[in-house]
Design an enzyme around this catalytic site. Structure first.
Site, short mmCIF file in Angstrom:
data_model
loop_
_atom_site.label_atom_id
_atom_site.label_comp_id
_atom_site.label_asym_id
_atom_site.label_seq_id
_atom_site.Cartn_x
_atom_site.Cartn_y
_atom_site.Cartn_z
N PHE A 1 1.14 -0.83 -0.47
CA PHE A 1 -0.08 0.22 -0.33
C PHE A 1 0.69 1.46 -0.27
O PHE A 1 2.41 1.47 0.85
CB PHE A 1 -1.32 -0.36 1.54
CG PHE A 1 -1.90 0.88 1.38
CD1 PHE A 1 -3.09 0.82 -0.07
CD2 PHE A 1 -1.22 2.89 1.49
CE1 PHE A 1 -3.70 2.49 0.71
CE2 PHE A 1 -2.51 4.21 1.64
CZ PHE A 1 -3.92 3.44 0.99
N ASP B 1 9.43 3.29 2.47
CA ASP B 1 8.28 4.65 2.59
C ASP B 1 7.60 3.51 3.24
O ASP B 1 7.59 2.47 4.45
CB ASP B 1 6.83 2.77 1.18
CG ASP B 1 5.11 3.84 1.77
OD1 ASP B 1 5.44 4.45 2.85
OD2 ASP B 1 4.46 3.39 0.73
N LYS C 1 2.27 10.24 8.28
CA LYS C 1 0.94 9.76 9.26
C LYS C 1 1.32 10.98 10.93
O LYS C 1 1.30 11.79 11.32
CB LYS C 1 1.30 8.70 9.24
CG LYS C 1 0.39 7.50 8.52
CD LYS C 1 -0.31 6.74 8.90
CE LYS C 1 -1.08 5.78 7.41
NZ LYS C 1 -2.09 5.87 8.34
N THR D 1 2.46 24.52 -5.70
CA THR D 1 2.09 25.54 -4.50
C THR D 1 3.29 25.48 -3.37
O THR D 1 3.67 26.75 -3.31
CB THR D 1 0.10 26.33 -4.93
OG1 THR D 1 0.85 26.30 -6.53
CG2 THR D 1 0.80 27.29 -3.99
#
Lengths: 506, 506
Positions: free
Chosen positions: B228, B334, B365, B390
């Protein structure tokens, strides 16, 4: 707050004697000589801001240079425009580290709505509910806070575009657009499947896991040449602004339609422009009907911003809405840059006179939070956890948007922007007559302060503007784009016009 | 703050008499009978939190039901787990609207680091610099604030993984991964092109604008089955957790390698598991060498989290690092869910004993901000505005992460998590012996509190746990996953174990 106001005022009214400040004088101004005075009796919307720009050094000055060098060791500074001291920035004015204070008509790439250190936002930012939102950030889809409905209803949803009464929150413009695209794909496949109650097939489920059709369908989002919708992988596949935005990044083979290439002044070329818009609509229809990966949605900006401030007529957008209805394709309006008052309407698509609302409207930037509005219940996917992620937005930023909305209402800032925009546009027309080589294809009439023009020496103009105390941005290859805040008033327009005149004369 | 503490304490010590609270008693606990006492003399890390769960109603109770119904009119509540009152939540305990207070070992999908209403974070959240960061949000790439280098160096970068000294900031885990993927693609194409000084060709620039090769290259990111990595279009193309995450969304045709399917207990099946890991490495190498769109990077989680808490050995990860080196493919770790202390190391990949660091490590997280770390200067794209957007992160959230890091250091929370994790794991082993049908494939030994097991009646266990005052999450098809905060101590482990025992006996 009072002490902050004093600090800012003092620092601006008593420049250090070591470096003599250049106090820029006003030529276009009328009676107003103090920041406390307004325009022709209009009260100042930000009473305590500086009276005008202050230039003490070349930009970047020595302190800024030192700080930039230090930052560059750990963070990419090659796109750095100006290092800012936000503690000294106030209202329409941005300060740097060397005591320079610039009138800011770029406003953090169009994302500061009601001025630096706005006292009303300061109150919201120091409230107990903000502190809680900062330190107790929820996974909104699983554990929303008890007042989330309140925050939405009195904030984000209180300014929902007509016909749209629901929202899915996100974190940036790119994110907002991708979430809307996902909703569009799920909706399209649900229709093809025969409704919300039809279960996924084994083949769909299995193929989705290997990124193959039918689970990962061969569908697309149609966007327009020169469009900008963000820089994540899905949004970037719909962005067509510049190669530097797209080079080396894998992209989906999605269709792009031509965006009308209008001739200026618009009134003089009405017939040609109408024909050009018809041509673009016809080509769009052809792509919808024939693209090998059928579009689930058409996405468009009311004014193409990053792509160079390109306009089209309300009739063009009404035609596009009609086309999407005809072919049962969703119509997504990307109001990330145009939304929240800058065009003299709260949402730019209000200028179009649509018969039926867009299916989704995305927002970010001046909202200081992001997401998409929708009205059709069928745009909620048929099962939970399909449109989902850990944070799903940020209550802290949603609380801030509520305070922004209240400030916009309290000061009637959408109306202010419409009025100031008309005044500014008229001033620019006069400048364009005096300097026809400097201001070409002036555009944005009737669009609030969302004004731009083409300049044959754009980058030089932007650089020189800093020297006369004005921070301006560009867009596309040669456009100068104005993106002032909603508290920009006629006195600021005067300062901008006189600054531009100096630059043009140089 | 003092008044907030009092309010919370009062509401918990004086429940409304109308609904009789069930005060859950402790069986496993030793001397500690008050929240002020610690574990065997260890001081309580969150002195003022409740002494234990309080259950007053079924969950959701009447007030929650009413609020959920109201929210559902404007916001999708079908994934709602529990509506929370964060004003009444404290430390490891989450409160709802009906006076229920649960021990929270899910912690907003693993994203609350140091407790609800943590006083140190409260101080950071109410500081003048936080207020400024909230109301003066910069476009960081263009107009960074003067102290951005400071905020990075004393915060995000002070905990950078070994060998990585730079950061690019983002806004969510999905965003962090996509930014890392973009950096990987640009790096790969730069190598193919012959270096940073080789200009883009006309063909590259033109084809990029139509989403075609070579400008939009046929390259990929290799991920693993059950991985994931997020739910935006690029990250979702590397996510392989469940069909519900992927169905109906177009995806890139990128390769997935098998993730080791280990047998438990790991020690008993050491030889088989080693062979399985070798098989997966061999297949990964084959995909790297043969996939039609060559991988620019391999991305992997140290422990596959959403996919069901799947582990592999340090040797497997070292093998993967070696493979990526051999084939000149970047190695992205990750750490969105595993990072920031939960595994008993600050970063989970510290468990592996790598010879050379990963090329990029992504985080989000518990950091409450997001981005990717890197060390190689060549991972900065060769021109500005290639990796840009931005906001490029959020200084407010970066300031919060700095406060989190300081709190972790002050209370030695990584060490606490390692120690509590060992204690909890031992307790779960005892429970597993007593209830072998309830706790299967217990895993996460030596990985702090990052512990999980399989349950044949997982969803029922999670539901019943609420009734005994514990909020737990699941992962994959049948795993119960524990994701307590870093302030989780042995007394909390005792409460969790006794609660689970009650559920298993029911």
């Amino acid at each position: 707050m009072a002490s902050l106001l004093r600090t800012v005022t003092r620092s601006i009214s008593r420049p250090a004697s070591r470096i003599a400040p250049i106090r820029l004088q006003r030529h276009y101004a009328s009676a107003a000589t103090s920041a406390l005075a307004g325009d022709n009796g209009t009260p100042a919307l930000f009473p305590d801001e500086p009276t005008g720009p202050i230039i003490r050094t070349v930009i970047p000055g020595p302190k800024s240079k030192e700080a930039i060098e230090r930052l560059s060791k750990v963070f990419d500074t090659r796109s750095l425009n100006m290092m800012a001291n936000y503690g000294q920035s106030y209202g329409n004015y941005i300060a740097d580290l060397d005591g320079n204070v610039l009138l800011d008509v770029y406003a953090q790439i169009a994302s500061i709505p009601v001025g630096y250190n706005n006292p009303s936002l300061q109150l919201a930012a120091t409230s107990p509910e903000m502190a809680s939102a900062i330190i107790n950030r929820p996974a909104l889809g699983n554990f929303p806070q008890h007042d989330w409905a309140d925050i939405l209803e009195t904030g984000i949803l209180s300014v929902a575009p007509k016909g749209l009464n629901q929202v899915f929150t996100g974190q940036s413009g790119s994110d907002a657009n991708e979430l809307a695209y996902k909703a569009a794909f799920m909706y399209r496949r649900q229709q093809e499947r025969g409704g919300a109650n039809v279960e996924f097939t084994e083949a769909e489920m299995n193929s989705s896991m290997t990124n193959q059709s039918p689970g990962a369908p061969q569908l697309s989002i149609l966007s327009f040449k020169k469009a900008f919708h963000g820089r994540l992988f899905g949004s970037l596949s719909t962005t067509r602004s510049k190669p530097i935005h797209k080079l080396d990044i894998p992209a989906f083979d999605w269709p792009q339609a031509p965006f009308p290439d209008l001739k200026y002044p618009l009134d003089e070329y009405a017939a040609e422009n109408q024909a050009e818009e018809q041509r673009c609509l016809a080509e769009t229809e052809l792509l919808i009907k024939s693209w090998h990966a059928p579009p689930a949605a058409v996405v468009i900006e009311p004014i193409q911003s990053e792509g160079g401030d390109n306009h089209a007529s309300p009739a063009f957008f009404r035609g596009l809405r009609a086309l999407t209805k005809k072919h049962n394709v969703l119509f997504i309006v990307d109001e990330v840059q145009t939304g929240v008052g800058a065009t003299g309407k709260f949402w730019a698509h209000e200028h179009w006179g649509l018969d039926s609302p867009p299916d989704m409207v995305t927002f970010s930037k001046k909202a200081q939070t992001a997401g998409y509005y929708f009205g059709n219940d069928d745009l909620r996917p048929n099962k939970p956890y399909r449109q989902f992620n850990t944070w799903m937005g940020d209550p802290a930023r949603a609380i801030l948007f509520r305070a922004i909305i209240q400030e916009i209402a309290r000061l009637d800032l959408v109306q202010n922007t419409a009025k100031t925009g008309a005044y500014l546009y008229a001033g620019l027309q006069r400048l364009a007559e005096a300097f026809p080589n400097e201001i070409q294809h002036l555009r944005g009439k009737g669009q609030g302060t969302f004004i731009a023009w083409d300049s044959p020496r754009r980058d030089e103009v932007l650089r020189k503007a800093k020297g006369v105390g004005i921070n301006i941005g560009g867009s596309g290859e040669k456009a100068v784009r104005l993106r002032p805040m909603l508290i920009f008033q006629e006195k600021h327009a005067d300062l901008l016009l006189e600054g531009l005149e100096k630059v043009f004369k140089s």
